[in-house]
Scaffold this active site. Structure first.
Site, PDB file in Angstrom:
ATOM      1  N   GLU A 221       1.556   1.757  11.701  1.00  5.47           N
ATOM      2  CA  GLU A 221       0.600   2.520  12.495  1.00  5.47           C
ATOM      3  C   GLU A 221       1.162   3.177  13.749  1.00  5.47           C
ATOM      4  O   GLU A 221       0.656   4.216  14.185  1.00  5.47           O
ATOM      5  CB  GLU A 221      -0.607   1.628  12.826  1.00  5.47           C
ATOM      6  CG  GLU A 221      -1.422   1.413  11.565  1.00  5.47           C
ATOM      7  CD  GLU A 221      -2.417   0.277  11.629  1.00  5.47           C
ATOM      8  OE1 GLU A 221      -3.595   0.566  11.808  1.00  5.47           O
ATOM      9  OE2 GLU A 221      -2.010  -0.896  11.481  1.00  5.47           O
TER      10      GLU A 221
ATOM     11  N   ILE B 107       0.831  -1.219   0.000  1.00  6.92           N
ATOM     12  CA  ILE B 107       0.000   0.000   0.000  1.00  6.92           C
ATOM     13  C   ILE B 107       0.857   1.257   0.000  1.00  6.92           C
ATOM     14  O   ILE B 107       0.369   2.350   0.264  1.00  6.92           O
ATOM     15  CB  ILE B 107      -0.999  -0.006   1.174  1.00  6.92           C
ATOM     16  CG1 ILE B 107      -0.294  -0.257   2.508  1.00  6.92           C
ATOM     17  CG2 ILE B 107      -2.063  -1.051   0.958  1.00  6.92           C
ATOM     18  CD1 ILE B 107      -1.240  -0.195   3.712  1.00  6.92           C
TER      19      ILE B 107
ATOM     20  N   ILE C 248      13.815  -3.591  12.363  1.00  2.30           N
ATOM     21  CA  ILE C 248      13.423  -2.672  11.292  1.00  2.30           C
ATOM     22  C   ILE C 248      14.026  -3.235  10.002  1.00  2.30           C
ATOM     23  O   ILE C 248      15.252  -3.280   9.834  1.00  2.30           O
ATOM     24  CB  ILE C 248      13.913  -1.243  11.576  1.00  2.30           C
ATOM     25  CG1 ILE C 248      13.357  -0.762  12.926  1.00  2.30           C
ATOM     26  CG2 ILE C 248      13.506  -0.303  10.440  1.00  2.30           C
ATOM     27  CD1 ILE C 248      11.835  -0.810  13.072  1.00  2.30           C
TER      28      ILE C 248
HETATM   29 MO1  MOS Z   1      -5.081  -0.073   8.800  1.00  2.85          MO
HETATM   30  S1  MOS Z   1      -6.296   1.236   9.681  1.00  2.85           S
HETATM   31  O1  MOS Z   1      -5.088  -1.398   9.724  1.00  2.85           O
HETATM   32  O2  MOS Z   1      -5.160  -0.088   7.205  1.00  2.85           O
END
Ligand code: MOS
Length: 728
Positions: free
Chosen positions: A694, A454, A617
């Protein structure tokens, strides 16, 4: 070793040159174009839709409404959203999809859509205030209503306490790439190019909806321009595109306009949180109460678990958390970057700051006073935790020792200067994932898994992991993803992909390497013949004897002697008993410095620093970008973002990027940095990574709000912190 290096993303060139194909860019033969029409009432019903003029417009192939749309199954799997897909005439919110126009060009479809007229019945005023909710939903989901001891009694009895309400407005994700779906049928085979975070989730939903075997649906998502949760589950337009393609018997592309990004693809719900904290005189927490109220749709049950981290972040003998949702005339909310933790840490970490002032204790000292050495809820040990190191390194790098304890104590000219900090936290999630690997005759390696990148760098990190596991050269290793016909992967959400797919990629790479070693040691023509497998190593596309590197041969040489000169492998990787033995979380410390104009109330961020402990990382460059991206979003949450509703008609008034404020470069200080602790976690998963998509946003808004208080002496508990809240 490639893992850990700051390698440049492999898809970077394709993205900047435009050769990366997004879901709206597949020019299929005989492609048609769908445009979604949305309601102009917040409730009631669509009594009639006049589509005559639209049908007569040039190039129009179909106008789908609730009257003529094919009947489909609207079954919802756990975690999926209920979708308005033209199966009834109910209007549940303003801008709900109510019709779709299909034409032979985008322009003709757009024009024809303006000719469609809907008549509404029984529409009343919008129910937008919590007090006007049609129902209050109390979810039974485990963890949402937690209780430890008698928190209310302990709170009442404690000598030092804070008890306040914090509000966060509705926020919409707005990834750079708006949602788009291109759907094509071939008999009862459906192929869909979709801007999604999870190809198999879309595949499953489409198969259920159109009553097809799963394997009849193929979903492809090679490049995604951001998702942040809004592309985590399929939305109405995905179904509507496939439905329209079935009706017109031609491929259909349905791309949402930017304003439609506020209509039907989710958002973070408006939240009110009460946080009550009580401590003894030494600062030891005696009670934590965290009550969350949020909006949800009339027709769906999404609830953000904002008090989740409150159960595990600090020690406290008593605790009570609760979550309720108010049914309003709004679209259904959904996951939005750290859903729960980003809103929850704003409230909790603001409250901890308020408690620190009440106690006259340094905010970091208060957090250390209540440091949880084990998970307070389960008593389990942490798989790893470097939060203490994060506080220490962050305080040192940020110059925390120079911060005066009193608010409003630093001034330069007309600027009030303040420093704030907060804790960051996010669970280290993992799901089952699979991967396949093939070695070609020339020794090059292809590894595949149906994951989605993504924008986080999945293509790059999985290539790094694959090359290290197989022992192939990085340049001769390719990782491919984004296709539901590849081995199953969870969707890219919940910061799970690096841990889940990374483990599968590592596993399959090791299997492939071991297969190759087995071939070599069994082959009389190999210089490795007869050696113990365990004595053999792989690197740079070559097998060799450990401690005797000259004895060996290339992968290609081994395969050249085989009748079929390729090798393949498959592997599944899943979480195991360690999930119950350890508490697995990433942690971090966020620091912010602000300058607030004493007269105008404008807040300028002057410095931000995040220090994280998030396992291994995997790529120093893409990893840093993810941390920084999260922190920038935290700044956005603190200072800019708010979806504004017109309470009379339920319409969103700023459904555009001109009036929905997000930070631009000038809003973000040059002095923004993300650092991390080298954390070795042997328990969390095969690659030791905790997932970092996140955690960067968590705590960031609180650190800024706390800095604003330190600068001005004014506590703003109502986001965003806009100038009018600081003057007067
Ligand atoms: Mo996320 S809010 O787990 O794409």
């Amino acid at each position: 070793m490639n893992v850990g290096k700051g390698l440049t993303r492999v898809d970077g060139r394709a993205k900047v040159t435009g050769s990366a194909k997004y879901s709206a860019e597949y020019a299929l033969p005989r492609l048609t174009y769908a445009v979604m029409i949305t309601s102009t009432r917040p409730n009631g019903t669509v009594a009639a839709i006049d589509k005559k003029a639209a049908m007569a417009a040039p190039g129009v192939l179909a106008v789908l409404t609730h009257e003529n749309a094919p009947r489909v199954k609207n079954k919802v799997s756990p975690g999926d959203r209920v979708l308005p897909i033209l199966q009834d005439n109910l209007v549940r919110y303003d801008r709900q999809p109510i019709a779709v126009v299909v034409a032979d060009s985008f322009e003709r479809a757009t024009y024809a859509a303006t000719l469609v007229r809907a008549k509404y019945a029984s529409a009343g005023p919008a129910r937008l205030r919590f007090a006007d909710a049609s129902e209050t939903v109390t979810p039974a989901r485990p963890g949402l209503q937690a209780k430890r001891g008698d928190a209310d009694a302990a709170f009442a009895a404690a000598p030092v306490k804070v008890d306040n309400r914090y509000t966060i407005p509705t926020e919409h994700h707005n990834p750079m790439e708006p949602h788009a779906t291109t759907a094509a049928w071939d008999g009862d085979m459906l192929t869909v190019y979709d801007a999604t975070q999870g190809v198999s989730r879309v595949q499953g939903r489409l198969a259920t909806t159109f009553d097809l075997p799963t394997q009849n649906v193929r979903v492809i998502a090679k490049y995604i321009g951001g998702g942040f949760g809004s592309k985590g589950t399929p939305w109405a337009h995905v179904i509507l595109a496939a439905m329209a393609a079935k009706v017109v018997q031609r491929p259909v592309k349905l791309a949402l306009t930017r304003p439609q990004m506020w209509s039907s693809v989710g958002y973070r719900p408006r939240l009110e949180q009460r946080v009550a904290l009580a401590a003894d005189a030494s600062g030891a927490l005696q009670a934590q109460i965290h009550e969350v109220t949020m909006q949800t749709a009339q027709f769906d049950d999404f609830i953000e678990g904002s008090a989740g981290q409150t159960t595990m972040l600090y020690t406290s003998p008593t605790l009570r958390t609760s979550h309720v949702a108010k049914r309003l005339d709004v679209a259904t909310p959904t996951f939005m970057r750290a859903p729960g933790e980003s809103s929850g840490t704003f409230a909790l970490e603001s409250a901890m700051d308020e408690l620190a002032y009440a106690l006259r204790i340094d905010p970091i000292a208060l957090r250390l006073r209540n440091y949880a050495e084990t998970d307070p809820e389960t008593g389990n040990p942490w798989s790893s935790k470097s939060l203490r190191e994060c506080y220490t390194l962050g305080a040192e790098k940020f110059g925390w020792a120079d911060r005066p304890a009193q608010p409003r104590a630093m001034r330069k000219g007309n600027d009030l200067i303040g420093m704030g900090m907060a804790t960051a936290v996010y669970p280290a999630n993992r799901s089952a994932a699979s991967a396949s690997a093939t070695m070609h005759a020339d020794g090059s390696v292809l590894v595949q898994s149906g994951a989605v990148d993504i924008g986080t760098g999945s293509y790059t990190i999985f290539r790094q992991i694959a090359a290290d596991a197989v022992g192939s050269a990085y340049e001769r290793t390719v990782f491919d993803l984004g296709d539901s016909s590849m081995p199953h992967s969870p969707g890219s959400g919940g910061s799970t992909t690096a841990a889940s797919v990374g483990s599968a990629v590592k596993a399959v790479g090791l299997v492939l390497r071991d297969e190759l070693i087995a071939l070599a040691v069994a082959d009389a023509a190999s210089p490795l013949h007869g050696r113990a497998s365990s004595a053999i190593e792989a690197a740079d596309g070559r097998l060799f004897v450990r401690d005797q590197a000259t004895v060996g041969e290339t992968f290609a040489a081994i395969l050249a002697r085989q009748s079929v000169p390729t090798l393949s492998a498959a592997a599944d990787s899943a979480p195991g008993p360690e999930q119950k033995q350890y508490a697995m979380y990433s942690f971090g410390a966020q620091f912010a410095e602000v300058r607030v104009d004493a007269d105008l109330g404008t807040v300028r961020l002057s410095r931000m620093l995040g220090v994280f402990g998030a396992g291994k990382i995997l790529n120093a460059k893409t990893g840093r970008s993810q941390f920084l991206g999260g922190m920038v979003w935290g700044a956005s949450m603190a200072l800019h973002e708010a979806t504004r509703y017109d309470e009379r008609n339920g319409r969103i008034m700023n459904a555009n990027l001109g009036e929905y404020l997000v930070p631009v470069n000038a809003d973000i200080p040059a002095a923004i940095e993300a650092l991390w602790i080298d954390e070795i976690d042997p328990h969390v998963n095969l690659v030791g990574a905790k997932g970092i998509g996140e955690i960067g946003i968590t705590g960031a808004a609180a650190a800024i709000a706390n800095a604003v208080f330190h600068a001005t002496g004014k506590r703003v508990r109502d986001l965003p912190i806009s100038p009018e809240k600081l003057i007067g």
